[in-house]
Design a protein around this motif. Structure first.
Motif, PDB file in Angstrom:
ATOM      1  N   ALA A   1       0.822  -1.214   0.000  1.00 15.80           N
ATOM      2  CA  ALA A   1       0.000   0.000   0.000  1.00 15.80           C
ATOM      3  C   ALA A   1       0.853   1.261   0.000  1.00 15.80           C
ATOM      4  CB  ALA A   1      -0.927   0.002   1.208  1.00 15.80           C
ATOM      5  N   ALA A   2       2.108   1.146   0.406  1.00 12.35           N
ATOM      6  CA  ALA A   2       3.012   2.297   0.357  1.00 12.35           C
ATOM      7  C   ALA A   2       3.261   2.740  -1.079  1.00 12.35           C
ATOM      8  CB  ALA A   2       4.340   1.952   1.028  1.00 12.35           C
ATOM      9  N   PHE A   3       3.191   1.788  -2.016  1.00 14.26           N
ATOM     10  CA  PHE A   3       3.421   2.078  -3.437  1.00 14.26           C
ATOM     11  C   PHE A   3       2.119   2.109  -4.228  1.00 14.26           C
ATOM     12  CE2 PHE A   3       7.101  -0.332  -1.833  1.00 14.26           C
ATOM     13  CZ  PHE A   3       8.104   0.605  -2.024  1.00 14.26           C
ATOM     14  N   ALA A   4       1.102   1.398  -3.729  1.00  6.84           N
ATOM     15  CA  ALA A   4      -0.158   1.278  -4.463  1.00  6.84           C
ATOM     16  C   ALA A   4      -1.347   1.400  -3.514  1.00  6.84           C
ATOM     17  CB  ALA A   4      -0.200  -0.053  -5.211  1.00  6.84           C
ATOM     18  N   PRO A   5      -1.609   2.623  -3.044  1.00  7.36           N
ATOM     19  CA  PRO A   5      -2.763   2.810  -2.151  1.00  7.36           C
ATOM     20  C   PRO A   5      -4.089   2.815  -2.891  1.00  7.36           C
ATOM     21  CG  PRO A   5      -1.689   4.901  -2.563  1.00  7.36           C
ATOM     22  CD  PRO A   5      -0.818   3.858  -3.204  1.00  7.36           C
ATOM     23  N   GLY A   6      -4.073   3.112  -4.189  1.00  9.70           N
ATOM     24  CA  GLY A   6      -5.303   3.244  -4.945  1.00  9.70           C
ATOM     25  C   GLY A   6      -5.695   1.972  -5.650  1.00  9.70           C
ATOM     26  N   VAL A   7      -6.073   0.944  -4.887  1.00  9.41           N
ATOM     27  CA  VAL A   7      -6.495  -0.338  -5.459  1.00  9.41           C
ATOM     28  C   VAL A   7      -7.769  -0.783  -4.750  1.00  9.41           C
ATOM     29  CG1 VAL A   7      -4.148  -1.036  -6.073  1.00  9.41           C
ATOM     30  CG2 VAL A   7      -5.069  -1.670  -3.839  1.00  9.41           C
ATOM     31  N   SER A   8      -8.391  -1.818  -5.298  1.00  5.42           N
ATOM     32  CA  SER A   8      -9.621  -2.316  -4.694  1.00  5.42           C
ATOM     33  C   SER A   8      -9.362  -2.957  -3.333  1.00  5.42           C
ATOM     34  CB  SER A   8     -10.278  -3.349  -5.627  1.00  5.42           C
ATOM     35  OG  SER A   8     -11.418  -3.910  -5.029  1.00  5.42           O
TER      36      SER A   8
END
Length: 347
Positions: free
Chosen positions: A267-274
């Motif tokens: 989530a540090a690199f990809a917070p915008g996911v389902s």
């Protein structure tokens, strides 16, 4: 004629450092429109890539995930717009527009995406699909398989098509779909399709999380002969063992396509996911593996899925998506001797 199909060229805007010096060009200055409904000519250049957006999160909604990925293709384009042209001018970038889902069901949308991918491959271009939820994969696979079947038939071969799938993902996505397909059922659908048609089912998910999959899903994967690697092995295990596992899979398949579910990343690199992953992967571990797979010259397509702009922070996830696409394009160009030497590898 493709229906529910629109242009997306207006997304390609950005900084201009020069209108004459190609070394100062960015992707938005180089990308050209490609209308799949206009009977375009076969690409005869050195290397061509075609972006096709799948503006769909119907499968995410069915899977009871956080919707929002339908907005991702255009945002990823805007993040790709300012990427530098680090490839020779013989390389061409095309934007083939978007498949939208207004007024249609998921299954029809996936079929339309498959048709678009098949057309792109038929033009001699490398398809890069911008999802959309991970239901993108079933449409992409259908297009790849259909094109490969026709290619083999045209060549007089009686061999059955062999299309392996490398999936960077925290989830197996092999759930039952008796109540309808979703973003969590695609690889079970593909496994069943392969079984019905007597085709080899080659599926390798990398980055699987134990806390994100039920015991039943692990058993299903084992029953279907799925070659998976856990996230902790990628993150902390032996790189020699991981690459050996990848090499074994690639050796056993003639053709491969790569799909990325961005929830494989931390989530540090990809917070915008389902479905965010607190203990997901570092992109700097994933990118070298992607490049290694591409260098086998067996990869026929690429897609990136599950970016959800409404949950993103400072476009962090969309920017990561753009970098991953950049890595794919750069690696393929380097393999063809079509990259511009800037004195160092980008990754």
């Amino acid at each position: 004629m493709l229906k529910n199909y629109i242009s997306a060229m207006e997304q390609w805007q950005g900084r201009i450092d020069s209108n004459e010096d190609y070394d100062a060009f960015r992707w938005h200055q180089w990308v050209q429109p490609l209308d799949l409904n206009a009977n375009p000519a076969h690409f005869e250049g050195a290397q061509g890539f075609a972006f096709i957006g799948f503006c769909c999160d119907l499968g995410v909604r069915r899977n009871k995930g956080r919707a929002g990925a339908a907005l991702a293709p255009n945002l990823v384009r805007r993040r790709m717009a300012n990427l530098p042209c680090t490839f020779a001018q013989e390389v061409k970038l095309y934007d083939a527009g978007n498949i939208i889902t207004d007024g249609i069901e998921l299954e029809e949308a996936q079929a339309l995406l498959g048709e678009a991918v098949e057309q792109i491959l038929g033009l001699g271009l490398f398809p890069i699909v911008l999802g959309g939820g991970h239901e993108t994969t079933f449409g992409h696979y259908q297009g790849q398989l259909s094109h490969l079947e026709k290619e083999l038939e045209a060549g007089g071969s009686k061999h059955k098509p062999d299309m392996g799938i490398v999936n960077f993902d925290a989830h197996f996505d092999m759930r039952p779909y008796d109540q309808g397909c979703s973003s969590g059922s695609m690889f079970r659908q593909i496994a069943d399709l392969c079984e019905e048609r007597g085709l080899p089912f080659g599926y390798m998910p990398l980055g699987i999380q134990r806390h994100s999959n039920t015991v039943n899903l692990f058993k299903t994967a084992e029953e279907r002969g799925v070659n998976y690697v856990l996230a902790r092995m990628l993150q902390y295990g032996s790189s020699a063992e991981v690459y050996g596992h990848v090499d074994d899979f690639m050796y056993r398949h003639e053709n491969v396509y790569i799909t990325i579910c961005t929830d494989v990343f931390s989530a540090a690199f990809a917070p915008g996911v389902s479905a965010t992953q607190a203990l997901g992967l570092d992109p700097e571990i994933v990118i070298p593996i992607i490049k290694h797979i591409l260098r086998t010259r067996k990869v026929r397509g690429f897609d990136i899925c599950e970016i959800a702009p409404r949950f993103d922070k400072d476009d962090t996830t969309a920017s990561l998506g753009a970098v991953l696409v950049f890595a794919v394009v750069s690696t393929i160009c380097a393999m063809q001797g079509l990259s511009i030497d800037v004195g160092a590898d980008f990754f």
